[in-house]
Design an enzyme around this catalytic site. Structure first.
Site, PDB file in Angstrom:
ATOM      1  CE  LYS A   1     -18.379 -63.828 -37.745  1.00 55.30           C
ATOM      2  NZ  LYS A   1     -18.442 -63.314 -36.366  1.00 55.30           N
ATOM      3  CG  ASN A   2     -20.798 -65.995 -35.247  1.00 58.19           C
ATOM      4  OD1 ASN A   2     -19.669 -65.503 -35.306  1.00 58.19           O
ATOM      5  ND2 ASN A   2     -21.901 -65.281 -35.438  1.00 58.19           N
TER       6      ASN A   2
ATOM      7  CG  ASP B   1     -25.354 -62.208 -36.559  1.00 60.99           C
ATOM      8  OD1 ASP B   1     -25.272 -61.081 -36.045  1.00 60.99           O
ATOM      9  OD2 ASP B   1     -24.815 -63.221 -36.069  1.00 60.99           O
TER      10      ASP B   1
ATOM     11  NE  ARG C   1     -18.353 -59.297 -28.148  1.00 56.34           N
ATOM     12  CZ  ARG C   1     -18.543 -59.281 -26.849  1.00 56.34           C
ATOM     13  NH1 ARG C   1     -18.234 -58.238 -26.156  1.00 56.34           N
ATOM     14  NH2 ARG C   1     -19.062 -60.322 -26.240  1.00 56.34           N
TER      15      ARG C   1
ATOM     16  NE  ARG D   1     -21.292 -57.827 -29.267  1.00 50.76           N
ATOM     17  CZ  ARG D   1     -20.774 -58.355 -30.374  1.00 50.76           C
ATOM     18  NH1 ARG D   1     -20.266 -57.574 -31.295  1.00 50.76           N
ATOM     19  NH2 ARG D   1     -20.775 -59.662 -30.566  1.00 50.76           N
ATOM     20  N   PRO D   2     -21.525 -56.317 -23.313  1.00 49.03           N
ATOM     21  CG  PRO D   2     -23.512 -56.321 -22.080  1.00 49.03           C
ATOM     22  CD  PRO D   2     -22.953 -55.992 -23.426  1.00 49.03           C
ATOM     23  CB  ILE D   3     -18.349 -60.310 -20.692  1.00 46.95           C
ATOM     24  CG1 ILE D   3     -17.389 -59.482 -19.825  1.00 46.95           C
ATOM     25  CG2 ILE D   3     -17.986 -60.219 -22.152  1.00 46.95           C
ATOM     26  CD1 ILE D   3     -16.016 -60.136 -19.707  1.00 46.95           C
ATOM     27  CG  ASP D   4     -23.869 -58.551 -17.649  1.00 48.40           C
ATOM     28  OD1 ASP D   4     -23.615 -58.424 -18.865  1.00 48.40           O
ATOM     29  OD2 ASP D   4     -25.019 -58.633 -17.210  1.00 48.40           O
TER      30      ASP D   4
ATOM     31  CB  ILE E   1     -30.042 -58.986 -30.496  1.00 48.76           C
ATOM     32  CG1 ILE E   1     -31.085 -60.062 -30.829  1.00 48.76           C
ATOM     33  CG2 ILE E   1     -28.805 -59.607 -29.858  1.00 48.76           C
ATOM     34  CD1 ILE E   1     -31.539 -60.918 -29.700  1.00 48.76           C
TER      35      ILE E   1
ATOM     36  CB  CYS F   1     -17.897 -53.674 -31.722  1.00 43.18           C
ATOM     37  SG  CYS F   1     -19.389 -54.618 -31.837  1.00 43.18           S
TER      38      CYS F   1
HETATM   39  N1  EPU Z   1     -25.487 -59.657 -23.236  1.00 45.29           N
HETATM   40  C1  EPU Z   1     -25.476 -59.164 -21.947  1.00 45.29           C
HETATM   41  N2  EPU Z   1     -24.532 -59.647 -21.084  1.00 45.29           N
HETATM   42  C2  EPU Z   1     -23.627 -60.588 -21.467  1.00 45.29           C
HETATM   43  C3  EPU Z   1     -23.642 -61.086 -22.770  1.00 45.29           C
HETATM   44  C4  EPU Z   1     -24.606 -60.589 -23.650  1.00 45.29           C
HETATM   45  O1  EPU Z   1     -26.295 -58.310 -21.583  1.00 45.29           O
HETATM   46  O2  EPU Z   1     -22.810 -60.980 -20.616  1.00 45.29           O
HETATM   47  C5  EPU Z   1     -26.512 -59.147 -24.182  1.00 45.29           C
HETATM   48  C6  EPU Z   1     -25.897 -58.464 -25.400  1.00 45.29           C
HETATM   49  O3  EPU Z   1     -25.635 -57.098 -25.153  1.00 45.29           O
HETATM   50  C7  EPU Z   1     -26.967 -58.667 -26.451  1.00 45.29           C
HETATM   51  C8  EPU Z   1     -27.539 -60.035 -26.088  1.00 45.29           C
HETATM   52  O4  EPU Z   1     -27.192 -60.262 -24.726  1.00 45.29           O
HETATM   53  O5  EPU Z   1     -27.985 -57.704 -26.289  1.00 45.29           O
HETATM   54  C9  EPU Z   1     -27.044 -61.185 -26.910  1.00 45.29           C
HETATM   55  O6  EPU Z   1     -25.634 -61.176 -26.964  1.00 45.29           O
HETATM   56  P1  EPU Z   1     -24.791 -62.507 -27.144  1.00 45.29           P
HETATM   57  O7  EPU Z   1     -23.939 -62.696 -25.946  1.00 45.29           O
HETATM   58  O8  EPU Z   1     -25.701 -63.624 -27.533  1.00 45.29           O
HETATM   59  O9  EPU Z   1     -23.865 -62.123 -28.361  1.00 45.29           O
HETATM   60  P2  EPU Z   1     -22.382 -62.639 -28.598  1.00 45.29           P
HETATM   61  O10 EPU Z   1     -22.265 -64.006 -28.080  1.00 45.29           O
HETATM   62  O11 EPU Z   1     -21.434 -61.604 -28.146  1.00 45.29           O
HETATM   63  C10 EPU Z   1     -22.860 -63.772 -30.900  1.00 45.29           C
HETATM   64  C11 EPU Z   1     -22.334 -63.653 -32.303  1.00 45.29           C
HETATM   65  C12 EPU Z   1     -22.811 -62.350 -32.911  1.00 45.29           C
HETATM   66  C13 EPU Z   1     -24.347 -62.355 -32.906  1.00 45.29           C
HETATM   67  C14 EPU Z   1     -24.855 -62.549 -31.474  1.00 45.29           C
HETATM   68  C15 EPU Z   1     -26.355 -62.659 -31.384  1.00 45.29           C
HETATM   69  C16 EPU Z   1     -20.264 -64.865 -32.134  1.00 45.29           C
HETATM   70  C17 EPU Z   1     -18.796 -64.847 -32.165  1.00 45.29           C
HETATM   71  N3  EPU Z   1     -20.889 -63.695 -32.247  1.00 45.29           N
HETATM   72  O12 EPU Z   1     -22.334 -62.653 -30.181  1.00 45.29           O
HETATM   73  O13 EPU Z   1     -22.362 -62.355 -34.252  1.00 45.29           O
HETATM   74  O14 EPU Z   1     -24.823 -61.144 -33.425  1.00 45.29           O
HETATM   75  O15 EPU Z   1     -24.288 -63.752 -30.917  1.00 45.29           O
HETATM   76  O16 EPU Z   1     -26.812 -63.728 -32.127  1.00 45.29           O
HETATM   77  O17 EPU Z   1     -20.870 -65.915 -32.039  1.00 45.29           O
HETATM   78  C18 EPU Z   1     -21.765 -61.442 -36.328  1.00 45.29           C
HETATM   79  O18 EPU Z   1     -21.459 -62.587 -36.696  1.00 45.29           O
HETATM   80  O19 EPU Z   1     -21.843 -60.468 -37.137  1.00 45.29           O
HETATM   81  C19 EPU Z   1     -22.045 -61.202 -34.916  1.00 45.29           C
HETATM   82  C20 EPU Z   1     -22.029 -59.987 -34.374  1.00 45.29           C
END
Ligand code: EPU
Length: 431
Positions: A22-23, A308, A92, A121-124, A330, A116
């Site tokens: 999926k990811n 995960d 997301r 789940r920030p996007i900064d 995480i 969630c």
């Molecule tokens: N983070 C920030 N700022 C950002 C982005 C992330 O501070 O701009 C922080 C997050 O809060 C977290 C860490 O960085 O503490 C890692 O987050 P990441 O961005 O890597 O997570 P994601 O890309 O939103 C993906 C998977 C998640 C998985 C995480 C970590 C997808 C679609 N989702 O999320 O999958 O848990 O990476 O490996 O790829 C799941 O499949 O159940 C799932 C939640």
């Protein structure tokens, strides 16, 4: 709404096939917007998250055609730059549209996904990366507005408090492949799903060096072209099946997965004493006597132990004699499965970002509530080890990320039935 009725049925036996990840598939679907030529994707899992992403692609103007089960042709000739709230809020990962839209159209307007149940789940970091690519970024009315008319490559450090970001890296790589000049990305995520995205982009004509490492060098090209790509296997699904074998003391061969994708996970299970046989593309879990050993595990970005697979390991550790400590680095609040496991008889205390699990507990079936995708899987795994029936509500979370979950597990001996909540005893139903 559907519910699962799960009953412990002893050891599982047989072979179980892993689906596409999926990811990996989600950002890869978004990447098809980078070219006007058709892209053919195979091994795309049949999941509600995939349907949501395909719907968003169609909304921005892509033509999507299913060629056969698991295979899609996507052609994005004329597309628009707007991804609205009503579609983005469903999933997301639709934030992954930012990169391809700015690269292809020079602008994007994408609704900001909310947090969630597993935490904020920030996007900064996504925004920081785009700014470093010389984009103008503005946030207003719940949307990110990006003007990328002067986009160009440059040095970017993309790390945050918890290390790298998976979808953030995907976004910046997808933007940089069409940005003039060279982008040096430091602290890039190394997850196999990011590697798979980079492999697709290379097939489309992108220039990326350092794939799989935290330092990526991307030289922008003028145009990308169509290609065919098969999505990598789902290591998290595979790990979930490994635990299904372990928690039932079964003999289960998880097929279609390269064990090196699960290095930290398999290392921990080996430390726990789980007998396994590893092949090039399979993991066989073997039966064992006595108890596994307790573990001390910290979730980290790849190649560390994956968040995960945290909830599923917690379920297994309830069946292990001794004290296990599982620390979330995480998502420090990702313990929504714990109160539900406690209702089944697990002895777990949460201390800050750690779950302290005292085993082995005698679990018994109960009505429980799934709160997110991996928590749902953990509850089902615990139900396999419990006496009596466990009723699991809100399994739509599971349907977002596990393809044909109950069919695959039933085929190796699990007693798991999908029913309508109308078939659930009324007194067990959560209103
Ligand atoms: N983070 C920030 N700022 C950002 C982005 C992330 O501070 O701009 C922080 C997050 O809060 C977290 C860490 O960085 O503490 C890692 O987050 P990441 O961005 O890597 O997570 P994601 O890309 O939103 C993906 C998977 C998640 C998985 C995480 C970590 C997808 C679609 N989702 O999320 O999958 O848990 O990476 O490996 O790829 C799941 O499949 O159940 C799932 C939640």
């Amino acid at each position: 709404m559907d519910v699962f009725k799960v009953s412990g049925n002893g050891p599982l036996h047989g072979e179980i096939q892993v689906s596409g990840a999926k990811n990996a598939a989600l950002p890869i679907l978004a990447a098809t917007l980078l070219t006007e030529e058709p892209v053919v994707l195979r091994n795309v899992p049949d999941l509600s998250d995939m349907r949501s992403m395909l719907e968003i692609l169609q909304h921005v103007g892509a033509e999507t055609r299913q060629l056969e089960p698991g295979a899609w042709e996507i052609r994005s000739q004329k597309i628009s730059h707007i991804a609205p709230y009503e579609l983005v809020r469903k999933m997301r990962a639709s934030v992954c549209l930012l990169g391809p839209l700015v690269a292809r159209l020079g602008k994007a307007e994408v609704s900001i996904p909310g947090g969630c149940v597993i935490g904020p789940r920030p996007i900064d970091l996504h925004i920081k990366g785009l700014k470093k690519l010389n984009c103008q970024v503005e946030i207003a009315n719940g949307y990110v507005y990006v003007d990328a008319s002067n986009m160009r490559g440059g040095p970017i450090f993309l790390g945050g408090r918890s290390g790298s970001t998976v979808t953030g890296t995907a976004n910046i790589v997808m933007a940089a492949v069409l940005a003039p000049g060279t982008t040096r990305l430091e602290c890039a995520a190394c997850e196999p799903e990011v590697v798979d995205l980079c492999r697709l982009l290379i097939k489309m004509g992108a220039q990326i060096k350092g794939i799989g490492s935290p330092e990526l060098t991307i030289t922008g090209v003028e145009k990308l072209h169509g290609c065919e790509h098969s999505v990598i296997a789902d290591r998290i699904e595979a790990g979930t099946f490994v635990i299904a074998g372990a928690i039932t003391r079964g003999d289960v061969t998880v097929k279609g997965i390269a064990p090196q994708l699960l290095g930290a996970f398999l290392d921990k299970l080996e430390e726990a004493g789980l007998p396994m046989e590893l092949g090039d593309d399979y993991i066989r879990v073997l039966p064992y006597q006595g108890s596994l050993k307790p573990l001390d595990v910290i979730t980290l970005p790849h190649p560390g132990y994956p968040t995960d697979l945290q909830a599923q390991l917690s379920a297994l550790m309830t069946q292990t004699e001794g004290l296990s400590i599982i620390t979330e680095r995480i998502y420090p609040n990702r313990f929504m499965h714990v109160p539900e496991l406690q209702r089944m008889g697990a002895d777990i205390a949460i201390e800050g970002p750690s779950a302290i699990i005292k085993g082995a507990s005698k679990l018994s079936g109960a009505p429980v509530m799934a709160s997110d995708l991996r928590a749902s899987a953990a509850l089902i795994l615990a139900a396999f080890a419990a006496s009596g029936d466990t009723w699991i509500q809100r399994i739509y979370h599971l349907d977002r990320g596990y393809e044909h979950f109950e069919q695959k597990l039933s085929a190796i001996g699990a007693k798991i039935e999908r029913l309508s909540d109308k078939e659930m005893p009324k007194e067990l139903l959560d209103e």
